[in-house]
Scaffold this motif. Structure first.
Motif, PDB file in Angstrom:
ATOM      1  N   LEU A  54      -4.296  14.619 -10.854  1.00  0.00           N
ATOM      2  CA  LEU A  54      -4.730  13.242 -11.142  1.00  0.00           C
ATOM      3  C   LEU A  54      -3.974  12.195 -10.316  1.00  0.00           C
ATOM      4  O   LEU A  54      -4.610  11.319  -9.719  1.00  0.00           O
ATOM      5  N   PRO A  55      -2.627  12.250 -10.243  1.00  0.00           N
ATOM      6  CA  PRO A  55      -1.943  11.270  -9.391  1.00  0.00           C
ATOM      7  C   PRO A  55      -2.368  11.390  -7.921  1.00  0.00           C
ATOM      8  O   PRO A  55      -2.443  10.380  -7.210  1.00  0.00           O
ATOM      9  N   SER A  56      -2.691  12.607  -7.474  1.00  0.00           N
ATOM     10  CA  SER A  56      -3.149  12.762  -6.083  1.00  0.00           C
ATOM     11  C   SER A  56      -4.490  12.044  -5.903  1.00  0.00           C
ATOM     12  O   SER A  56      -4.722  11.378  -4.889  1.00  0.00           O
ATOM     13  N   LEU A  57      -5.370  12.174  -6.911  1.00  0.00           N
ATOM     14  CA  LEU A  57      -6.668  11.489  -6.848  1.00  0.00           C
ATOM     15  C   LEU A  57      -6.497   9.980  -6.770  1.00  0.00           C
ATOM     16  O   LEU A  57      -7.192   9.294  -6.032  1.00  0.00           O
ATOM     17  N   VAL A  58      -5.542   9.472  -7.547  1.00  0.00           N
ATOM     18  CA  VAL A  58      -5.396   8.010  -7.638  1.00  0.00           C
ATOM     19  C   VAL A  58      -4.588   7.445  -6.461  1.00  0.00           C
ATOM     20  O   VAL A  58      -4.984   6.451  -5.849  1.00  0.00           O
ATOM     21  N   PHE A  59      -3.462   8.080  -6.107  1.00  0.00           N
ATOM     22  CA  PHE A  59      -2.540   7.441  -5.150  1.00  0.00           C
ATOM     23  C   PHE A  59      -2.805   7.809  -3.690  1.00  0.00           C
ATOM     24  O   PHE A  59      -2.335   7.112  -2.791  1.00  0.00           O
ATOM     25  N   ALA A  60      -3.523   8.908  -3.436  1.00  0.00           N
ATOM     26  CA  ALA A  60      -3.695   9.321  -2.030  1.00  0.00           C
ATOM     27  C   ALA A  60      -4.748   8.489  -1.313  1.00  0.00           C
ATOM     28  O   ALA A  60      -4.825   8.526  -0.083  1.00  0.00           O
ATOM     29  N   LYS A  61      -5.553   7.730  -2.071  1.00  0.00           N
ATOM     30  CA  LYS A  61      -6.636   6.989  -1.432  1.00  0.00           C
ATOM     31  C   LYS A  61      -6.094   5.967  -0.422  1.00  0.00           C
ATOM     32  O   LYS A  61      -6.604   5.836   0.685  1.00  0.00           O
TER      33      LYS A  61
ATOM     34  N   LYS B  17      -5.598   4.437   5.333  1.00  0.00           N
ATOM     35  CA  LYS B  17      -4.857   3.981   6.528  1.00  0.00           C
ATOM     36  C   LYS B  17      -4.526   5.139   7.465  1.00  0.00           C
ATOM     37  O   LYS B  17      -3.811   4.979   8.444  1.00  0.00           O
ATOM     38  N   GLN B  18      -5.028   6.338   7.127  1.00  0.00           N
ATOM     39  CA  GLN B  18      -4.873   7.532   7.972  1.00  0.00           C
ATOM     40  C   GLN B  18      -3.407   7.878   8.234  1.00  0.00           C
ATOM     41  O   GLN B  18      -3.019   8.218   9.338  1.00  0.00           O
ATOM     42  N   ASN B  19      -2.600   7.779   7.174  1.00  0.00           N
ATOM     43  CA  ASN B  19      -1.187   8.118   7.307  1.00  0.00           C
ATOM     44  C   ASN B  19      -0.575   8.278   5.928  1.00  0.00           C
ATOM     45  O   ASN B  19      -0.839   7.473   5.045  1.00  0.00           O
ATOM     46  N   GLY B  20       0.214   9.315   5.767  1.00  0.00           N
ATOM     47  CA  GLY B  20       0.907   9.450   4.484  1.00  0.00           C
ATOM     48  C   GLY B  20       1.330  10.879   4.212  1.00  0.00           C
ATOM     49  O   GLY B  20       1.071  11.792   5.021  1.00  0.00           O
ATOM     50  N   GLY B  21       2.005  11.061   3.092  1.00  0.00           N
ATOM     51  CA  GLY B  21       2.493  12.399   2.765  1.00  0.00           C
ATOM     52  C   GLY B  21       2.591  12.606   1.264  1.00  0.00           C
ATOM     53  O   GLY B  21       2.954  11.693   0.513  1.00  0.00           O
ATOM     54  N   ILE B  22       2.239  13.820   0.841  1.00  0.00           N
ATOM     55  CA  ILE B  22       2.394  14.208  -0.563  1.00  0.00           C
ATOM     56  C   ILE B  22       3.344  15.395  -0.602  1.00  0.00           C
ATOM     57  O   ILE B  22       3.227  16.314   0.228  1.00  0.00           O
ATOM     58  N   VAL B  23       4.299  15.366  -1.546  1.00  0.00           N
ATOM     59  CA  VAL B  23       5.142  16.542  -1.785  1.00  0.00           C
ATOM     60  C   VAL B  23       5.004  16.920  -3.255  1.00  0.00           C
ATOM     61  O   VAL B  23       5.299  16.108  -4.147  1.00  0.00           O
ATOM     62  N   ASN B  24       4.503  18.129  -3.503  1.00  0.00           N
ATOM     63  CA  ASN B  24       4.386  18.632  -4.873  1.00  0.00           C
ATOM     64  C   ASN B  24       5.625  19.427  -5.224  1.00  0.00           C
ATOM     65  O   ASN B  24       6.271  20.010  -4.350  1.00  0.00           O
ATOM     66  N   ILE B  25       5.943  19.472  -6.537  1.00  0.00           N
ATOM     67  CA  ILE B  25       7.120  20.238  -6.954  1.00  0.00           C
ATOM     68  C   ILE B  25       6.651  21.522  -7.624  1.00  0.00           C
ATOM     69  O   ILE B  25       6.091  21.501  -8.722  1.00  0.00           O
TER      70      ILE B  25
ATOM     71  N   SER C 238       0.839  -1.205   0.000  1.00  0.00           N
ATOM     72  CA  SER C 238       0.000   0.000   0.000  1.00  0.00           C
ATOM     73  C   SER C 238       0.877   1.260   0.000  1.00  0.00           C
ATOM     74  O   SER C 238       1.978   1.276   0.554  1.00  0.00           O
ATOM     75  N   ILE C 239       0.384   2.321  -0.633  1.00  0.00           N
ATOM     76  CA  ILE C 239       1.215   3.521  -0.878  1.00  0.00           C
ATOM     77  C   ILE C 239       1.188   4.475   0.329  1.00  0.00           C
ATOM     78  O   ILE C 239       0.124   4.757   0.882  1.00  0.00           O
ATOM     79  N   ASP C 240       2.381   4.954   0.711  1.00  0.00           N
ATOM     80  CA  ASP C 240       2.507   5.902   1.830  1.00  0.00           C
ATOM     81  C   ASP C 240       2.789   7.326   1.366  1.00  0.00           C
ATOM     82  O   ASP C 240       2.374   8.281   2.017  1.00  0.00           O
ATOM     83  N   PHE C 241       3.567   7.452   0.287  1.00  0.00           N
ATOM     84  CA  PHE C 241       4.019   8.789  -0.131  1.00  0.00           C
ATOM     85  C   PHE C 241       3.830   8.982  -1.636  1.00  0.00           C
ATOM     86  O   PHE C 241       3.974   8.033  -2.413  1.00  0.00           O
TER      87      PHE C 241
END
Ligand code: NAD
Length: 284
Positions: free
Chosen positions: A145-152, A157-165, A90-93
């Motif tokens: 779009l990647p935020s829509l797909v991968f942040a789910k 799991k109520q944990n994770g992080g996104i960093v945009n450039i 499962s994806i965390d970041f």
């Protein structure tokens, strides 16, 4: 006494890096791998993505996969997610790194010269909507779009992080590239919006805004090939950067690791400039 400095808590987490076959994001992926993060390198160019993944496995011994995906095609991102979930978990970041500018969204002239109105095609009036759309979509929708797909996975799991450039263009636009500038400003705004929307889920959303790096893509604009001296644009950049030099992709990785780690667990919705002082300097 307990140590007040927490562990980074990155080991065995799963990170998706879009544009991971490129100059900046391949270095970012390697920095994460060096901290034990499993990496999914996504890029339009499959070969580049696979090469970065293979380099990572050889250098750090961490799991890494290269996947061909288009950040503007939801179907291809969904397929990539399925593959990542099966092979890494499962994806965390998420690092939204795919981006760039198009020549057709770049004006030849920096400003309109009132004494020369015969060449308006070299100004704002010569820009093509197609180039504007292409650049705006790649940077903004290519983050959305990647935020829509991968942040789910992260929200569930109520944990994770996104960093945009983002970019220096997002604060004050650079001449000639209005579409790129507007799209990076939109990324800052979206970073704040999503950070608020996710705030209670344990998923943090931040961005970094690199200053000027000398890369293969812009070297011809900044260094005169024949003389090896700085071009006029190169001089302006160095004069506008108090540290009087270009940055390197490696110098972006400290902030990336900080923003994804538990060291920044109360930080969400910020954009960190990494720019040798460019954004702080008025030029006087
Ligand atoms: P790069 O061209 O080396 O990397 C971009 C990567 O994105 C390439 O590998 C490309 O194949 C990939 N890509 C392009 N379109 C894609 C799509 N539709 N789907 C998936 N992948 C796609 O560029 P870079 O200099 O490493 O830039 C990375 C990020 O950093 C970009 O967002 C850029 O805007 C930003 N940035 C760069 C600089 C700089 O000075 N180079 C400064 C500020 C911000």
């Amino acid at each position: 006494m307990t140590n007040p400095i927490k562990d980074l808590n990155l080991k065995d987490k799963v990170a998706v890096i879009t544009g991971g076959g490129g100059v900046i994001c391949s270095v970012m992926a390697k920095a994460l791998a060096s901290k034990g993060v499993k990496t999914a390198i996504l890029d339009l160019k499959k070969e580049n993505a696979e090469k970065v993944a293979s380099d990572i496995k050889n250098a750090f011994g961490t799991e890494s996969i290269g996947i061909s995906a288009n950040v503007l095609d939801r179907g291809s991102l969904e397929a990539a997610k399925q593959e990542i979930n099966e092979r890494l978990g499962s994806i965390d970041f998420l690092i939204n790194g795919a981006g760039g500018n198009a020549p057709s969204a770049t004006s030849k002239a920096e400003r309109i010269d009132p004494a020369d109105l015969d060449h308006l095609e070299e100004t704002f009036f010569g820009l093509e909507l197609e180039g504007f759309d292409k650049t705006f979509d790649l940077n903004f929708k290519g983050t959305l779009l990647p935020s829509l797909v991968f942040a789910k996975d992260m929200v569930l799991k109520q944990n994770g992080g996104i960093v945009n450039i983002s970019s220096m263009n997002s604060y004050r636009p650079l001449t000639k590239i209005p579409a790129y500038s507007a799209s990076k400003a939109a990324i800052n705004n979206f970073t704040q919006w999503l950070a608020v929307h996710f705030a209670k889920t344990g998923v943090r959303v931040n961005a970094i805004a690199p200053g000027f790096l000398l890369t293969n893509q812009n070297r011809f604009l900044l260094i005169d090939e024949k003389t090896g001296e700085a071009t006029p644009r190169g001089h302006k950049i160095i004069n506008g950067t108090p540290m009087e030099r270009y940055g390197t992709p490696e110098e972006l990785t400290g902030a990336l690791i900080f923003l994804l780690s538990d060291w920044s667990e109360f930080i969400t919705g910020i954009v960190i400039p990494i720019d040798g002082g460019f954004s702080a300097y008025s030029g006087v």
